[in-house]
Write an enzyme that holds these catalytic residues in place. Sequence first.
Site, PDB file in Angstrom:
ATOM      1  N   ASP A  33       2.812  -3.997   0.900  1.00  0.00           N
ATOM      2  CA  ASP A  33       3.837  -4.736   1.653  1.00  0.00           C
ATOM      3  C   ASP A  33       4.509  -5.762   0.774  1.00  0.00           C
ATOM      4  O   ASP A  33       5.723  -5.911   0.771  1.00  0.00           O
ATOM      5  CB  ASP A  33       3.170  -5.573   2.761  1.00  0.00           C
ATOM      6  CG  ASP A  33       3.066  -4.842   4.053  1.00  0.00           C
ATOM      7  OD1 ASP A  33       3.314  -3.645   4.055  1.00  0.00           O
ATOM      8  OD2 ASP A  33       2.726  -5.498   5.056  1.00  0.00           O
ATOM      9  N   GLU A  55      13.878  -4.480  12.804  1.00  0.00           N
ATOM     10  CA  GLU A  55      13.457  -3.168  13.305  1.00  0.00           C
ATOM     11  C   GLU A  55      14.408  -2.658  14.390  1.00  0.00           C
ATOM     12  O   GLU A  55      15.042  -1.605  14.234  1.00  0.00           O
ATOM     13  CB  GLU A  55      12.013  -3.253  13.826  1.00  0.00           C
ATOM     14  CG  GLU A  55      11.026  -3.491  12.689  1.00  0.00           C
ATOM     15  CD  GLU A  55       9.626  -3.907  13.130  1.00  0.00           C
ATOM     16  OE1 GLU A  55       9.499  -4.646  14.123  1.00  0.00           O
ATOM     17  OE2 GLU A  55       8.655  -3.500  12.468  1.00  0.00           O
ATOM     18  N   GLU A  66      10.754  -9.444   7.139  1.00  0.00           N
ATOM     19  CA  GLU A  66       9.648  -9.576   8.081  1.00  0.00           C
ATOM     20  C   GLU A  66       8.438 -10.243   7.422  1.00  0.00           C
ATOM     21  O   GLU A  66       7.649 -10.896   8.085  1.00  0.00           O
ATOM     22  CB  GLU A  66       9.267  -8.185   8.593  1.00  0.00           C
ATOM     23  CG  GLU A  66       8.230  -8.220   9.683  1.00  0.00           C
ATOM     24  CD  GLU A  66       7.791  -6.829  10.101  1.00  0.00           C
ATOM     25  OE1 GLU A  66       8.650  -6.012  10.438  1.00  0.00           O
ATOM     26  OE2 GLU A  66       6.575  -6.584  10.084  1.00  0.00           O
ATOM     27  N   GLU A  67       8.302 -10.083   6.129  1.00  0.00           N
ATOM     28  CA  GLU A  67       7.130 -10.623   5.430  1.00  0.00           C
ATOM     29  C   GLU A  67       7.316 -12.044   4.904  1.00  0.00           C
ATOM     30  O   GLU A  67       6.376 -12.618   4.361  1.00  0.00           O
ATOM     31  CB  GLU A  67       6.740  -9.699   4.274  1.00  0.00           C
ATOM     32  CG  GLU A  67       6.375  -8.287   4.705  1.00  0.00           C
ATOM     33  CD  GLU A  67       5.167  -8.217   5.636  1.00  0.00           C
ATOM     34  OE1 GLU A  67       4.378  -9.188   5.700  1.00  0.00           O
ATOM     35  OE2 GLU A  67       5.025  -7.191   6.322  1.00  0.00           O
ATOM     36  N   ASP A  83      12.728  -4.974   6.775  1.00  0.00           N
ATOM     37  CA  ASP A  83      11.287  -4.832   6.952  1.00  0.00           C
ATOM     38  C   ASP A  83      10.840  -4.012   5.744  1.00  0.00           C
ATOM     39  O   ASP A  83      11.124  -2.816   5.668  1.00  0.00           O
ATOM     40  CB  ASP A  83      10.985  -4.110   8.267  1.00  0.00           C
ATOM     41  CG  ASP A  83       9.482  -3.922   8.488  1.00  0.00           C
ATOM     42  OD1 ASP A  83       8.707  -4.216   7.555  1.00  0.00           O
ATOM     43  OD2 ASP A  83       9.098  -3.472   9.581  1.00  0.00           O
ATOM     44  N   ASP A 140      -0.083 -10.120  11.403  1.00  0.00           N
ATOM     45  CA  ASP A 140      -0.656  -8.856  10.947  1.00  0.00           C
ATOM     46  C   ASP A 140      -1.263  -9.050   9.557  1.00  0.00           C
ATOM     47  O   ASP A 140      -0.780  -9.843   8.768  1.00  0.00           O
ATOM     48  CB  ASP A 140       0.418  -7.759  10.841  1.00  0.00           C
ATOM     49  CG  ASP A 140       1.187  -7.596  12.141  1.00  0.00           C
ATOM     50  OD1 ASP A 140       0.544  -7.722  13.190  1.00  0.00           O
ATOM     51  OD2 ASP A 140       2.400  -7.372  12.080  1.00  0.00           O
ATOM     52  N   LEU A 154       8.006  -2.793   4.442  1.00  0.00           N
ATOM     53  CA  LEU A 154       7.119  -1.631   4.571  1.00  0.00           C
ATOM     54  C   LEU A 154       6.604  -1.560   6.003  1.00  0.00           C
ATOM     55  O   LEU A 154       5.546  -2.101   6.329  1.00  0.00           O
ATOM     56  CB  LEU A 154       5.972  -1.735   3.571  1.00  0.00           C
ATOM     57  CG  LEU A 154       5.508  -0.405   2.987  1.00  0.00           C
ATOM     58  CD1 LEU A 154       6.656   0.437   2.459  1.00  0.00           C
ATOM     59  CD2 LEU A 154       4.513  -0.637   1.881  1.00  0.00           C
ATOM     60  N   ASP A 155       7.404  -0.906   6.825  1.00  0.00           N
ATOM     61  CA  ASP A 155       7.048  -0.799   8.231  1.00  0.00           C
ATOM     62  C   ASP A 155       5.913   0.212   8.413  1.00  0.00           C
ATOM     63  O   ASP A 155       5.906   1.261   7.766  1.00  0.00           O
ATOM     64  CB  ASP A 155       8.281  -0.345   9.021  1.00  0.00           C
ATOM     65  CG  ASP A 155       7.959  -0.148  10.463  1.00  0.00           C
ATOM     66  OD1 ASP A 155       7.696  -1.150  11.138  1.00  0.00           O
ATOM     67  OD2 ASP A 155       7.930   1.013  10.914  1.00  0.00           O
TER      68      ASP A 155
HETATM   69  P1  AHM Z   1       0.811  -0.362  17.810  1.00  0.00           P
HETATM   70  O1  AHM Z   1      -0.288  -0.163  16.827  1.00  0.00           O
HETATM   71  O2  AHM Z   1       0.614  -1.548  18.683  1.00  0.00           O
HETATM   72  O3  AHM Z   1       1.111   0.884  18.596  1.00  0.00           O
HETATM   73  O4  AHM Z   1       2.118  -0.709  16.950  1.00  0.00           O
HETATM   74  C1  AHM Z   1       2.764   0.236  16.188  1.00  0.00           C
HETATM   75  C2  AHM Z   1       4.069  -0.312  15.709  1.00  0.00           C
HETATM   76  C3  AHM Z   1       4.861   0.706  14.957  1.00  0.00           C
HETATM   77  O5  AHM Z   1       5.798   1.340  15.789  1.00  0.00           O
HETATM   78  C4  AHM Z   1       5.525  -0.109  13.892  1.00  0.00           C
HETATM   79  O6  AHM Z   1       5.736   0.662  12.735  1.00  0.00           O
HETATM   80  C5  AHM Z   1       4.530  -1.201  13.620  1.00  0.00           C
HETATM   81  O7  AHM Z   1       3.808  -1.379  14.811  1.00  0.00           O
HETATM   82  C6  AHM Z   1       5.231  -2.486  13.301  1.00  0.00           C
HETATM   83  O8  AHM Z   1       4.387  -3.329  12.635  1.00  0.00           O
HETATM   84  P2  AHM Z   1       4.609  -3.627  11.034  1.00  0.00           P
HETATM   85  O9  AHM Z   1       6.088  -3.871  10.824  1.00  0.00           O
HETATM   86  O10 AHM Z   1       3.807  -4.859  10.833  1.00  0.00           O
HETATM   87  O11 AHM Z   1       4.108  -2.458  10.286  1.00  0.00           O
HETATM   88 MG    MG Z   2       7.704  -3.288  10.905  1.00  0.00          MG
END
Ligand code: AHM
Ligand code: MG
Length: 338
Positions: free
Chosen positions: A72, A280, A95-96, A116, A66, A118-119
């Site tokens: 983040d 998560e 996660e980062e 995580d 990502d 900044l989710d």
């Molecule tokens: P999507 O865009 O495929 O629907 O994914 C959304 C999900 C969220 O539920 C979650 O907050 C996020 O992807 C997790 O990714 P990150 O931790 O990189 O923000």
């Molecule tokens: Mg996340």
Amino acid sequence: MDSLTSVVTIERFIMEQERLHPEATGELSNLLYDLCLAAKIISRQVRRAGLTDILGGSGTLNVSGDLQQKLDMFANETVRNAVQHSGRVCITASEEDETPRVCPREEQGKYVLLYDPLDGSMNIDVNVSIGTIFSIHRRVSGQQEGASDRDCLQPGYRQVVAGYILYGSSTMLVYTTGAGVHGFTLDPTIGEFLLSHPRIRTPDVGRYYSVNESNWNRWSPAVQRVVATFKNGDGAVVAKNARYIGSLVADFHRNLISGGIFLYPADSRSPEGKLRLLYEAAPLAFVVEQAGGAATDGRRRILDISPTTIHQKSPLVIGSRADVEFATGILAAPPVPV
Ligand code: AHM
Ligand code: MG
């Protein structure tokens, strides 16, 4: 003006909980205070995100591919810095970060922090709620051998604390130590988290279903059947409203309070789903179970899964107990031969 007697700060609450455990050394309480401090610092920065040049992509990719946002990385460092030299933690995994960060040998404490930072960070630029998720385990490595990945790779049922901070219309910290789920709202005028949601219980049957339905064509027939049932209703299942923010913490929190089910199932592009087990799925599973809900990967209870890698992904079905049991009943059934 609030009367101080009716106000329960998170410090007072944690201290009162600690008194129920005469064997407690206070280290876990202090680790929670460290996380509260990190939460306040991140919250302040999130609130200023539209005003400062910290906003926007940094152009680097994290280990899951990502695009990392600057905020983040700020959150990642803030949490790590809050605990790293405290003597309460021996290792952190985020996660980062590609690999876990082992604390200096002489400062290694007895806890393990997984988080995580900044989710939902893809939502920063559009002013949508985001969150921090955390999970605390006891260390399993000996002082002699030193902390290692082994400390991080523990099944979720061994968590001693888990929770999240939601940077929404207000900033909330919600956590469990295995004695119910409690929520605190940050009063920015005094810089304190105040008890606002004691003993959270989630309804047995939810009003909402939350899933990224654009993945429909990549889902198995079983997943399609589950989602179609929540959407349209069928027999004992009453049709639900759809709500999907795309920030797990925000979707989870709404469903926790109002009742609902969140699904991020496997699909043909992501055979293990998208979400990470350690940062998560497992912490939110501990929270939801403590609030009377349930969490599975479609077959197994999330808290029973033994991780084998730090950044392991897992499908996630989480929320109101009856809804999760219904979905898991379909997802775990052997496929009907054609
Ligand atoms: P999507 O865009 O495929 O629907 O994914 C959304 C999900 C969220 O539920 C979650 O907050 C996020 O992807 C997790 O990714 P990150 O931790 O990189 O923000
Ligand atoms: Mg996340």
